[in-house]
Write an enzyme that holds these catalytic residues in place. Structure first.
Site, PDB file in Angstrom:
ATOM      1  N   GLU A 166     -20.550 -49.312 -17.668  1.00  0.00           N
ATOM      2  CA  GLU A 166     -21.476 -50.407 -17.368  1.00  0.00           C
ATOM      3  C   GLU A 166     -22.345 -50.780 -18.574  1.00  0.00           C
ATOM      4  O   GLU A 166     -23.397 -51.400 -18.419  1.00  0.00           O
ATOM      5  CB  GLU A 166     -22.320 -50.031 -16.147  1.00  0.00           C
ATOM      6  CG  GLU A 166     -21.462 -49.935 -14.884  1.00  0.00           C
ATOM      7  CD  GLU A 166     -22.133 -49.178 -13.756  1.00  0.00           C
ATOM      8  OE1 GLU A 166     -22.654 -49.825 -12.840  1.00  0.00           O
ATOM      9  OE2 GLU A 166     -22.152 -47.941 -13.784  1.00  0.00           O
ATOM     10  N   SER A 202     -19.947 -49.276 -10.159  1.00  0.00           N
ATOM     11  CA  SER A 202     -19.221 -50.523 -10.438  1.00  0.00           C
ATOM     12  C   SER A 202     -17.804 -50.523  -9.883  1.00  0.00           C
ATOM     13  O   SER A 202     -16.922 -51.211 -10.395  1.00  0.00           O
ATOM     14  CB  SER A 202     -19.155 -50.807 -11.951  1.00  0.00           C
ATOM     15  OG  SER A 202     -20.386 -51.312 -12.388  1.00  0.00           O
ATOM     16  N   TYR A 223     -17.988 -58.637 -11.303  1.00  0.00           N
ATOM     17  CA  TYR A 223     -18.344 -59.150 -12.634  1.00  0.00           C
ATOM     18  C   TYR A 223     -17.605 -60.402 -13.087  1.00  0.00           C
ATOM     19  O   TYR A 223     -17.894 -60.902 -14.172  1.00  0.00           O
ATOM     20  CB  TYR A 223     -18.196 -58.035 -13.674  1.00  0.00           C
ATOM     21  CG  TYR A 223     -19.094 -56.869 -13.346  1.00  0.00           C
ATOM     22  CD1 TYR A 223     -20.475 -57.049 -13.258  1.00  0.00           C
ATOM     23  CD2 TYR A 223     -18.577 -55.612 -13.070  1.00  0.00           C
ATOM     24  CE1 TYR A 223     -21.310 -56.005 -12.915  1.00  0.00           C
ATOM     25  CE2 TYR A 223     -19.411 -54.550 -12.730  1.00  0.00           C
ATOM     26  CZ  TYR A 223     -20.779 -54.757 -12.653  1.00  0.00           C
ATOM     27  OH  TYR A 223     -21.597 -53.720 -12.316  1.00  0.00           O
ATOM     28  N   ARG A 255     -31.776 -50.272  -4.954  1.00  0.00           N
ATOM     29  CA  ARG A 255     -31.089 -51.217  -4.047  1.00  0.00           C
ATOM     30  C   ARG A 255     -30.257 -50.386  -3.089  1.00  0.00           C
ATOM     31  O   ARG A 255     -29.477 -49.540  -3.528  1.00  0.00           O
ATOM     32  CB  ARG A 255     -30.194 -52.173  -4.849  1.00  0.00           C
ATOM     33  CG  ARG A 255     -29.811 -53.443  -4.068  1.00  0.00           C
ATOM     34  CD  ARG A 255     -28.714 -54.218  -4.759  1.00  0.00           C
ATOM     35  NE  ARG A 255     -27.493 -53.459  -4.713  1.00  0.00           N
ATOM     36  CZ  ARG A 255     -26.651 -53.301  -5.733  1.00  0.00           C
ATOM     37  NH1 ARG A 255     -26.883 -53.852  -6.892  1.00  0.00           N
ATOM     38  NH2 ARG A 255     -25.560 -52.557  -5.600  1.00  0.00           N
ATOM     39  N   ASP A 295     -27.435 -50.258  -0.169  1.00  0.00           N
ATOM     40  CA  ASP A 295     -26.294 -51.072   0.273  1.00  0.00           C
ATOM     41  C   ASP A 295     -25.773 -50.593   1.628  1.00  0.00           C
ATOM     42  O   ASP A 295     -25.687 -49.384   1.866  1.00  0.00           O
ATOM     43  CB  ASP A 295     -25.176 -51.003  -0.769  1.00  0.00           C
ATOM     44  CG  ASP A 295     -25.613 -51.548  -2.129  1.00  0.00           C
ATOM     45  OD1 ASP A 295     -26.687 -52.169  -2.204  1.00  0.00           O
ATOM     46  OD2 ASP A 295     -24.857 -51.358  -3.112  1.00  0.00           O
ATOM     47  N   GLU A 346     -24.668 -46.781   0.156  1.00  0.00           N
ATOM     48  CA  GLU A 346     -25.171 -46.020  -0.996  1.00  0.00           C
ATOM     49  C   GLU A 346     -26.520 -46.542  -1.431  1.00  0.00           C
ATOM     50  O   GLU A 346     -26.949 -47.630  -1.021  1.00  0.00           O
ATOM     51  CB  GLU A 346     -24.178 -46.091  -2.162  1.00  0.00           C
ATOM     52  CG  GLU A 346     -23.960 -47.500  -2.683  1.00  0.00           C
ATOM     53  CD  GLU A 346     -23.325 -47.518  -4.069  1.00  0.00           C
ATOM     54  OE1 GLU A 346     -23.274 -46.486  -4.734  1.00  0.00           O
ATOM     55  OE2 GLU A 346     -22.909 -48.616  -4.490  1.00  0.00           O
ATOM     56  N   ASN A 395     -28.553 -47.293  -5.046  1.00  0.00           N
ATOM     57  CA  ASN A 395     -28.474 -47.392  -6.503  1.00  0.00           C
ATOM     58  C   ASN A 395     -29.881 -47.301  -7.075  1.00  0.00           C
ATOM     59  O   ASN A 395     -30.726 -48.153  -6.782  1.00  0.00           O
ATOM     60  CB  ASN A 395     -27.859 -48.731  -6.904  1.00  0.00           C
ATOM     61  CG  ASN A 395     -26.414 -48.837  -6.458  1.00  0.00           C
ATOM     62  OD1 ASN A 395     -25.528 -48.282  -7.091  1.00  0.00           O
ATOM     63  ND2 ASN A 395     -26.170 -49.510  -5.344  1.00  0.00           N
ATOM     64  N   GLY A 403     -28.243 -53.448 -11.166  1.00  0.00           N
ATOM     65  CA  GLY A 403     -28.216 -54.535 -12.149  1.00  0.00           C
ATOM     66  C   GLY A 403     -29.543 -55.280 -12.085  1.00  0.00           C
ATOM     67  O   GLY A 403     -30.056 -55.537 -10.996  1.00  0.00           O
TER      68      GLY A 403
HETATM   69  N1  LIG Z   1     -16.063 -46.807   3.531  1.00  0.00           N
HETATM   70  C1  LIG Z   1     -15.868 -48.054   3.095  1.00  0.00           C
HETATM   71  N2  LIG Z   1     -15.474 -49.031   3.959  1.00  0.00           N
HETATM   72  C2  LIG Z   1     -15.266 -50.306   3.534  1.00  0.00           C
HETATM   73  N3  LIG Z   1     -15.404 -50.697   2.245  1.00  0.00           N
HETATM   74  C3  LIG Z   1     -15.775 -49.772   1.341  1.00  0.00           C
HETATM   75  C4  LIG Z   1     -16.040 -48.419   1.718  1.00  0.00           C
HETATM   76  N4  LIG Z   1     -16.419 -47.751   0.635  1.00  0.00           N
HETATM   77  C5  LIG Z   1     -16.392 -48.620  -0.390  1.00  0.00           C
HETATM   78  N5  LIG Z   1     -16.002 -49.839   0.024  1.00  0.00           N
HETATM   79  C6  LIG Z   1     -15.844 -51.025  -0.832  1.00  0.00           C
HETATM   80  O1  LIG Z   1     -15.878 -50.599  -2.186  1.00  0.00           O
HETATM   81  C7  LIG Z   1     -17.046 -51.105  -2.854  1.00  0.00           C
HETATM   82  C8  LIG Z   1     -17.573 -50.088  -3.856  1.00  0.00           C
HETATM   83  O2  LIG Z   1     -17.893 -48.890  -3.203  1.00  0.00           O
HETATM   84  P1  LIG Z   1     -19.252 -48.133  -3.479  1.00  0.00           P
HETATM   85  O3  LIG Z   1     -19.241 -46.876  -2.696  1.00  0.00           O
HETATM   86  O4  LIG Z   1     -20.373 -49.060  -3.228  1.00  0.00           O
HETATM   87  O5  LIG Z   1     -19.125 -47.736  -5.017  1.00  0.00           O
HETATM   88  P2  LIG Z   1     -19.903 -48.190  -6.331  1.00  0.00           P
HETATM   89  O6  LIG Z   1     -20.923 -47.147  -6.540  1.00  0.00           O
HETATM   90  O7  LIG Z   1     -18.859 -48.174  -7.386  1.00  0.00           O
HETATM   91  O8  LIG Z   1     -20.494 -49.550  -6.065  1.00  0.00           O
HETATM   92  C9  LIG Z   1     -18.000 -51.442  -1.727  1.00  0.00           C
HETATM   93  O9  LIG Z   1     -18.937 -52.398  -2.108  1.00  0.00           O
HETATM   94  C10 LIG Z   1     -17.028 -51.944  -0.658  1.00  0.00           C
HETATM   95  O10 LIG Z   1     -16.551 -53.277  -0.929  1.00  0.00           O
HETATM   96 MG   LIG Z   2     -21.675 -50.116  -4.477  1.00  0.00          MG
END
Ligand SMILES: Nc1ncnc2c1ncn2[C@@H]1O[C@H](COP(=O)(O)OP(=O)(O)O)[C@@H](O)[C@H]1O
Ligand SMILES: [Mg+2]
Length: 326
Positions: free
Chosen positions: A9, A154, A226, A265, A267, A279, A281, A285
């Site tokens: 990143e 990311s 991105y 943030r 999510d 999660e 963060n 960003g």
């Molecule tokens: N359990 C889940 N169910 C549905 N979509 C998921 C799930 N986990 C991740 N995703 C998809 O993958 C993306 C990235 O996952 P995330 O855990 O937020 O990782 P990062 O820390 O890389 O953002 C999410 O924003 C979502 O679109």
């Molecule tokens: Mg995420």
């Protein structure tokens, strides 16, 4: 500010740092832009910095570590700033490290009965010593599942697995980044994000909805995050008012549970009335058009005001921490 860093990143972080510099300048501050190279060296106008523990940092009042991902958002830089004894924006060492590790974060959330998707953790050693056992354990989640390296961001290294045969390659893919992987049951519904600022008494922004631009994967992958038009933010999120309130409550509860300070943030996945935490963060960003800033802007807090508040919170936290006896 610190921008750049050693994670994938790097560029995103430079964009955050440039926005922060402009915003601070506009507010009458004198920002010092330090670039952390991909090689890990910190430079100010090309000069390599030498740091002396306990002696502050380049005579600045506050450091804004606008770094994302490993070696920036994971407690490492925060630990260094603690040793330098300089106030810095954002979460401390423990909250940073714990939110960077998706498995540890989920375990803590589970301990506090917070709503989230079902999950299993897998270690790289298990692929050689107990492959069938790990596949059986993960198989209990059903399909589809998301397989993720424990400590990245990311969407790097994440795979959506729709068929049993894809599970092993997805785990191997995650293990290329981290010896620990997280496997999650797939959530359906909306992706909603909520910004939070504060130390002891945090406040939450309006929640915003991530609308994907129709990229190939169908989820919020690196490209959607991105590339221009990859996503659109809708504020406020199109959920009923009590769901929106629930999101804000859970954002603050999660923030407090992990012991965050400064900003974050949070999510979510929203399946009708059901709100699941995805999660948190600790250094999202931070350009003036980022999701984080846009959500506060829509809630009445402008970018420069946000920056000023974060500097105050950093100083406040530093003063409070230094008052404790060790
Ligand atoms: N359990 C889940 N169910 C549905 N979509 C998921 C799930 N986990 C991740 N995703 C998809 O993958 C993306 C990235 O996952 P995330 O855990 O937020 O990782 P990062 O820390 O890389 O953002 C999410 O924003 C979502 O679109
Ligand atoms: Mg995420």
């Amino acid at each position: 500010m610190l921008g750049g860093g050693q994670s994938s990143e790097h560029e995103v972080s430079l964009a955050s740092a440039a926005s922060i510099r402009d915003g601070l300048q506009a507010a009458g501050h004198e920002p010092v832009a330090i670039e952390v190279g991909r090689d890990g060296v910190w430079r100010l106008d090309g000069r390599e910095l030498a740091l002396v523990p306990g002696r502050g940092f380049e005579n600045v009042d506050v450091v804004f570590p606008a770094l994302h991902g490993p070696f920036g958002e994971d407690g490492t830089v925060q630990g260094l700033l603690e040793c330098l004894d300089v106030p810095y924006v954002g979460a401390g060492v423990l909250a940073s490290a714990l939110c960077m590790d998706k498995v540890t974060f989920k375990e803590l959330m589970s301990h506090a009965d917070m709503p989230q998707v079902d999950y299993q953790a897998a270690r790289v050693e298990e692929l050689s010593s107990g492959r069938q056992a790990v596949l059986a354990r993960v198989g209990r989640l059903g399909l589809p599942v998301f397989v993720k390296p424990a400590r990245l961001g990311s969407s790097v290294g994440i795979a959506r697995v729709n068929e049993q045969a894809e599970l092993l390659p997805a785990l191997e893919g995650a293990f290329a980044h981290d010896p620990l992987a997280l496997v999650e049951a797939a959530a359906s519904g909306l992706e909603v994000e909520c910004s939070v600022i504060g130390n002891g008494d945090p406040i939450a922004s309006q929640p915003g909805e991530i609308l994907l631009g129709g990229g190939e994967s169908g989820w919020y992958d690196y490209e959607a995050k991105y590339s221009p038009g990859g996503m659109r933010l809708i504020v406020p999120a199109r959920v009923r008012s009590h769901v929106s309130e629930r999101i804000r409550e859970l954002a603050i509860a999660t923030y407090k549970l992990v012991g965050c300070s400064g900003l974050a943030r949070v999510d979510f996945f929203v399946e009708g009335e059901r709100v699941l935490v995805n999660e948190l963060n600790t250094m999202p960003g931070f350009t003036s058009t980022s999701v984080f800033a846009s959500l506060f802007d829509a809630s009445g807090l402008r970018y420069t005001e946000l920056l000023e508040r974060l500097l105050e919170l950093a100083v406040e936290r530093h003063e409070t921490e230094r008052r404790f006896r060790h």
